[in-house]
Design an enzyme around this catalytic site. Structure first.
Site, PDB file in Angstrom:
ATOM      1  N   ARG A 124       0.776  -1.232   0.000  1.00  0.00           N
ATOM      2  CA  ARG A 124       0.000   0.000   0.000  1.00  0.00           C
ATOM      3  C   ARG A 124       0.810   1.286   0.000  1.00  0.00           C
ATOM      4  O   ARG A 124       0.225   2.372   0.113  1.00  0.00           O
ATOM      5  CB  ARG A 124      -0.891  -0.002   1.245  1.00  0.00           C
ATOM      6  CG  ARG A 124      -0.104   0.050   2.539  1.00  0.00           C
ATOM      7  CD  ARG A 124      -1.006  -0.188   3.746  1.00  0.00           C
ATOM      8  NE  ARG A 124      -0.223  -0.438   4.927  1.00  0.00           N
ATOM      9  CZ  ARG A 124       0.281   0.505   5.720  1.00  0.00           C
ATOM     10  NH1 ARG A 124       0.079   1.766   5.441  1.00  0.00           N
ATOM     11  NH2 ARG A 124       0.984   0.185   6.770  1.00  0.00           N
TER      12      ARG A 124
ATOM     13  N   ASN B 257       2.909  -8.828  -6.183  1.00  0.00           N
ATOM     14  CA  ASN B 257       1.883  -8.957  -5.147  1.00  0.00           C
ATOM     15  C   ASN B 257       0.573  -8.315  -5.576  1.00  0.00           C
ATOM     16  O   ASN B 257      -0.504  -8.925  -5.498  1.00  0.00           O
ATOM     17  CB  ASN B 257       2.365  -8.302  -3.847  1.00  0.00           C
ATOM     18  CG  ASN B 257       1.339  -8.446  -2.739  1.00  0.00           C
ATOM     19  OD1 ASN B 257       1.234  -9.483  -2.114  1.00  0.00           O
ATOM     20  ND2 ASN B 257       0.517  -7.414  -2.518  1.00  0.00           N
TER      21      ASN B 257
ATOM     22  N   THR C  41      -6.667   4.305  -5.654  1.00  0.00           N
ATOM     23  CA  THR C  41      -6.056   5.559  -5.209  1.00  0.00           C
ATOM     24  C   THR C  41      -6.345   6.697  -6.179  1.00  0.00           C
ATOM     25  O   THR C  41      -6.405   6.486  -7.395  1.00  0.00           O
ATOM     26  CB  THR C  41      -4.523   5.396  -5.070  1.00  0.00           C
ATOM     27  OG1 THR C  41      -3.933   6.688  -4.880  1.00  0.00           O
ATOM     28  CG2 THR C  41      -3.910   4.789  -6.308  1.00  0.00           C
TER      29      THR C  41
ATOM     30  N   SER D 265       4.377   6.469  -9.160  1.00  0.00           N
ATOM     31  CA  SER D 265       5.261   5.482  -8.519  1.00  0.00           C
ATOM     32  C   SER D 265       4.831   4.099  -8.986  1.00  0.00           C
ATOM     33  O   SER D 265       3.758   3.934  -9.582  1.00  0.00           O
ATOM     34  CB  SER D 265       5.148   5.553  -6.994  1.00  0.00           C
ATOM     35  OG  SER D 265       3.908   4.980  -6.576  1.00  0.00           O
TER      36      SER D 265
ATOM     37  N   TYR E 274       3.875   1.725  -7.053  1.00  0.00           N
ATOM     38  CA  TYR E 274       2.634   1.448  -6.333  1.00  0.00           C
ATOM     39  C   TYR E 274       1.422   1.997  -7.090  1.00  0.00           C
ATOM     40  O   TYR E 274       0.446   1.286  -7.335  1.00  0.00           O
ATOM     41  CB  TYR E 274       2.704   2.070  -4.922  1.00  0.00           C
ATOM     42  CG  TYR E 274       1.345   2.322  -4.318  1.00  0.00           C
ATOM     43  CD1 TYR E 274       0.628   1.296  -3.727  1.00  0.00           C
ATOM     44  CD2 TYR E 274       0.760   3.591  -4.386  1.00  0.00           C
ATOM     45  CE1 TYR E 274      -0.637   1.523  -3.201  1.00  0.00           C
ATOM     46  CE2 TYR E 274      -0.495   3.825  -3.863  1.00  0.00           C
ATOM     47  CZ  TYR E 274      -1.190   2.790  -3.276  1.00  0.00           C
ATOM     48  OH  TYR E 274      -2.433   3.018  -2.775  1.00  0.00           O
ATOM     49  N   HIS E 275       1.487   3.272  -7.451  1.00  0.00           N
ATOM     50  CA  HIS E 275       0.351   3.872  -8.163  1.00  0.00           C
ATOM     51  C   HIS E 275       0.142   3.196  -9.522  1.00  0.00           C
ATOM     52  O   HIS E 275      -0.986   3.023  -9.975  1.00  0.00           O
ATOM     53  CB  HIS E 275       0.574   5.370  -8.362  1.00  0.00           C
ATOM     54  CG  HIS E 275       0.530   6.161  -7.089  1.00  0.00           C
ATOM     55  ND1 HIS E 275       1.667   6.596  -6.453  1.00  0.00           N
ATOM     56  CD2 HIS E 275      -0.505   6.585  -6.326  1.00  0.00           C
ATOM     57  CE1 HIS E 275       1.327   7.265  -5.349  1.00  0.00           C
ATOM     58  NE2 HIS E 275       0.012   7.266  -5.245  1.00  0.00           N
TER      59      HIS E 275
ATOM     60  N   LYS F 287      -2.017   0.227  -9.468  1.00  0.00           N
ATOM     61  CA  LYS F 287      -3.437   0.555  -9.344  1.00  0.00           C
ATOM     62  C   LYS F 287      -4.033   0.922 -10.707  1.00  0.00           C
ATOM     63  O   LYS F 287      -5.224   0.683 -10.960  1.00  0.00           O
ATOM     64  CB  LYS F 287      -3.641   1.695  -8.345  1.00  0.00           C
ATOM     65  CG  LYS F 287      -3.131   1.392  -6.941  1.00  0.00           C
ATOM     66  CD  LYS F 287      -4.074   0.475  -6.168  1.00  0.00           C
ATOM     67  CE  LYS F 287      -3.610   0.285  -4.737  1.00  0.00           C
ATOM     68  NZ  LYS F 287      -4.629  -0.271  -3.854  1.00  0.00           N
TER      69      LYS F 287
ATOM     70  N   VAL G 295      -5.345   9.172   3.463  1.00  0.00           N
ATOM     71  CA  VAL G 295      -6.104   9.000   4.703  1.00  0.00           C
ATOM     72  C   VAL G 295      -5.384   9.697   5.852  1.00  0.00           C
ATOM     73  O   VAL G 295      -4.166   9.629   5.959  1.00  0.00           O
ATOM     74  CB  VAL G 295      -6.292   7.506   5.015  1.00  0.00           C
ATOM     75  CG1 VAL G 295      -7.006   7.324   6.346  1.00  0.00           C
ATOM     76  CG2 VAL G 295      -7.086   6.838   3.903  1.00  0.00           C
TER      77      VAL G 295
ATOM     78  N   LEU H 298       0.035  13.800   6.510  1.00  0.00           N
ATOM     79  CA  LEU H 298      -0.532  14.474   7.677  1.00  0.00           C
ATOM     80  C   LEU H 298      -0.125  13.759   8.968  1.00  0.00           C
ATOM     81  O   LEU H 298       0.199  14.403   9.976  1.00  0.00           O
ATOM     82  CB  LEU H 298      -2.054  14.531   7.551  1.00  0.00           C
ATOM     83  CG  LEU H 298      -2.728  15.540   8.454  1.00  0.00           C
ATOM     84  CD1 LEU H 298      -2.283  16.952   8.148  1.00  0.00           C
ATOM     85  CD2 LEU H 298      -4.243  15.442   8.298  1.00  0.00           C
TER      86      LEU H 298
ATOM     87  N   ARG I 283       2.585  12.117   9.463  1.00  0.00           N
ATOM     88  CA  ARG I 283       3.984  12.468   9.732  1.00  0.00           C
ATOM     89  C   ARG I 283       4.069  13.842  10.405  1.00  0.00           C
ATOM     90  O   ARG I 283       4.784  14.018  11.396  1.00  0.00           O
ATOM     91  CB  ARG I 283       4.794  12.458   8.444  1.00  0.00           C
ATOM     92  CG  ARG I 283       5.200  11.061   8.010  1.00  0.00           C
ATOM     93  CD  ARG I 283       6.306  11.096   6.960  1.00  0.00           C
ATOM     94  NE  ARG I 283       5.816  11.571   5.668  1.00  0.00           N
ATOM     95  CZ  ARG I 283       6.240  12.652   5.046  1.00  0.00           C
ATOM     96  NH1 ARG I 283       7.182  13.398   5.585  1.00  0.00           N
ATOM     97  NH2 ARG I 283       5.731  12.999   3.886  1.00  0.00           N
TER      98      ARG I 283
ATOM     99  N   VAL J  55       8.592  19.383   5.038  1.00  0.00           N
ATOM    100  CA  VAL J  55       7.852  19.656   3.806  1.00  0.00           C
ATOM    101  C   VAL J  55       8.792  19.414   2.626  1.00  0.00           C
ATOM    102  O   VAL J  55       9.891  19.963   2.581  1.00  0.00           O
ATOM    103  CB  VAL J  55       7.331  21.108   3.808  1.00  0.00           C
ATOM    104  CG1 VAL J  55       6.743  21.480   2.455  1.00  0.00           C
ATOM    105  CG2 VAL J  55       6.298  21.293   4.916  1.00  0.00           C
TER     106      VAL J  55
ATOM    107  N   ARG K 115      10.895  12.849  -4.384  1.00  0.00           N
ATOM    108  CA  ARG K 115      10.103  12.237  -5.452  1.00  0.00           C
ATOM    109  C   ARG K 115      10.197  13.054  -6.739  1.00  0.00           C
ATOM    110  O   ARG K 115      10.384  14.256  -6.708  1.00  0.00           O
ATOM    111  CB  ARG K 115       8.617  12.183  -5.058  1.00  0.00           C
ATOM    112  CG  ARG K 115       8.351  11.510  -3.750  1.00  0.00           C
ATOM    113  CD  ARG K 115       6.864  11.467  -3.500  1.00  0.00           C
ATOM    114  NE  ARG K 115       6.584  10.788  -2.241  1.00  0.00           N
ATOM    115  CZ  ARG K 115       5.394  10.310  -1.894  1.00  0.00           C
ATOM    116  NH1 ARG K 115       4.359  10.448  -2.719  1.00  0.00           N
ATOM    117  NH2 ARG K 115       5.218   9.702  -0.752  1.00  0.00           N
TER     118      ARG K 115
END
Lengths: 291, 291
Positions: A7, A25, A51, A93, A95-96, A99, A125, A153, A155, A168, A236
């Protein structure tokens, strides 16, 4: 309800191994459940947690629709035709990216086998407690504040609670979509209670309630806590500044009543971040996944 | 040159196991090679064999471009903007779906890591021999005529050679894109010799030289051989009739000189199908993969 995916975007980008793990996965998990639904012959409604990141963040002033975009095309003989297409994906990324590939799995199994699918395109979230978890301290959710799994948030909240400057990335001009964990749970419930009709295309719902620039979030938390801000190089590859306009009518029309940052943030600061600050492992805070 | 994918649509649809094998093999293969290219740090040009089937066959009178489509969008404030997007995919099988997911892998690694990629969207290959394989009989290519791996023209050729009626699925009104195996080899060579520039987006090239309806092919072969046609129920979920207009300027401009069905088909009938007809296993001919 398919939650069985790796995730975290930063985790997916840590190394070649993490990229390969995330692809294998996430895509096999989604394909396995869809193939099993078809093989079983049971009329199943698959709900998937996707996402907002499938859309990307460069929208040229457009409002991001709930999954499908109307476009106009010029045909060879000079006519103009309108088509509704899956919103062109632009993942940031591995991950994205998985999706966005999940979306193609859903579209295929929906078209070929009439599998009913709802794909939830969730924002970031925040928050820790739901009505259920508040009933006993032992039910509390995990609270990730680290560089790999901690969403922005969370963090900031933990950083403020322990007197660490809010980190930031870049100018903080990135606009992102957010949703409180209580609203996430409610959305999942609403999605399950409102399945698509037989033969209906994949239902895509944007699961977010507000958008903010990262620096606005940091400033909000500074006001509540007196924390300071530390602008770091962005680890990033992403645009330093972007706008984000998102359609989210579906869940609102189904009865979702959003928990706003303005109303819920202070409670999060007091009841979670400050309360458990003594457990914080400072070495986990920096984002060490660079891409 | 990435050829390491499960290559048959009917095979990918035989069972849940075959779906899962195809997804896992094809997507992990592509991701593994891309992750390895990034990890190695070597400036590599990845050439991938994709398929015309990523586009789907419902084009609403449009000419299928080489990978990218210009669309017009209405913005919130009433302006019209033009965007070039990856052609919206519409795969007809799990096999084809993995190729549409490959495209997202290529787009991501190209954007994030500047990996140079050429993705070849190939039509249905026909023919057996290339200039090289003709040099000695022991170099001859495999000739698949079975229901899983045999592409439509090869199946017809073998059927004609052994006096089996040509098995046309449905009306045979499906229009598909074709290319001779000699031209395939030449296209791969041309792709390798003409890599994209550094920073260039994924280069997508349509690797096909002509389109035909399946029943036209069957009729051509009947004329050459005296075979008869047997119209069977279509085992696949697809439109019974479709048109197909395909852009293929890139390889022609790079020097490809197509071998046409009109000129090459008779040789294939005589030199391959008839010559090896005695080896044919009739039990393998019917398509037993239904979807």
């Amino acid at each position: 309800m398919h939650f069985a995916e790796q995730r975290a975007a930063p985790y997916s980008m840590k190394s070649s191994w993490h990229k390969r793990y995330t692809v294998s996965n996430n895509l096999n998990a989604t394909n396995n459940v869809l193939a099993a639904v078809v093989e079983s012959g049971i009329d199943t409604h698959v709900v998937h947690l996707g996402t907002m990141g499938v859309y990307g963040y460069g929208t040229a002033g457009m409002r991001i629709p709930e999954g499908y975009l109307e476009v106009k095309l010029d045909t060879e003989d000079g006519r103009e035709v309108r088509k509704e297409i899956l919103y062109p994906s632009d993942p940031g990324s591995i991950y994205h990216m998985t999706k966005t590939q999940d979306q193609l799995l859903f579209a295929f199994y929906n078209k070929n086998d009439k599998v009913k699918v709802t794909d939830l395109h969730q924002g970031i979230v925040w928050g820790t407690q739901t009505e259920e978890t508040k009933m006993d301290e032992r039910l509390i959710n995990r609270f990730d504040y680290d560089g790999d799994y901690g969403t922005v948030l969370n963090r900031f909240l933990m950083q403020a609670a322990i007197g660490y400057p809010l980190t930031v990335h870049g100018t903080g001009g990135q606009t992102r979509a957010f949703i409180h964990i209580q609203d996430t749970v409610r959305c999942v419930q609403l999605a399950i209670e409102n399945p698509p009709q037989s033969g209906e295309r994949v239902r895509i719902i944007n699961q977010m309630t507000e958008t903010h620039r990262v620096r606005e979030l940091a400033e909000m938390i500074c006001e509540l806590t007196g924390a300071t801000i530390d602008n770091l190089d962005n680890p990033r590859k992403e645009a330093p500044e972007n706008d984000l306009y998102v359609a989210n009518e579906t869940f609102l029309s189904l009865g979702l009543e959003p928990t706003t940052l303005q109303s819920g943030l202070l409670q999060e600061v007091q009841d979670v971040a400050k309360r458990y600050a003594d457990r914080c492992d400072l070495s986990k805070i920096p984002c060490r996944s660079l891409w």
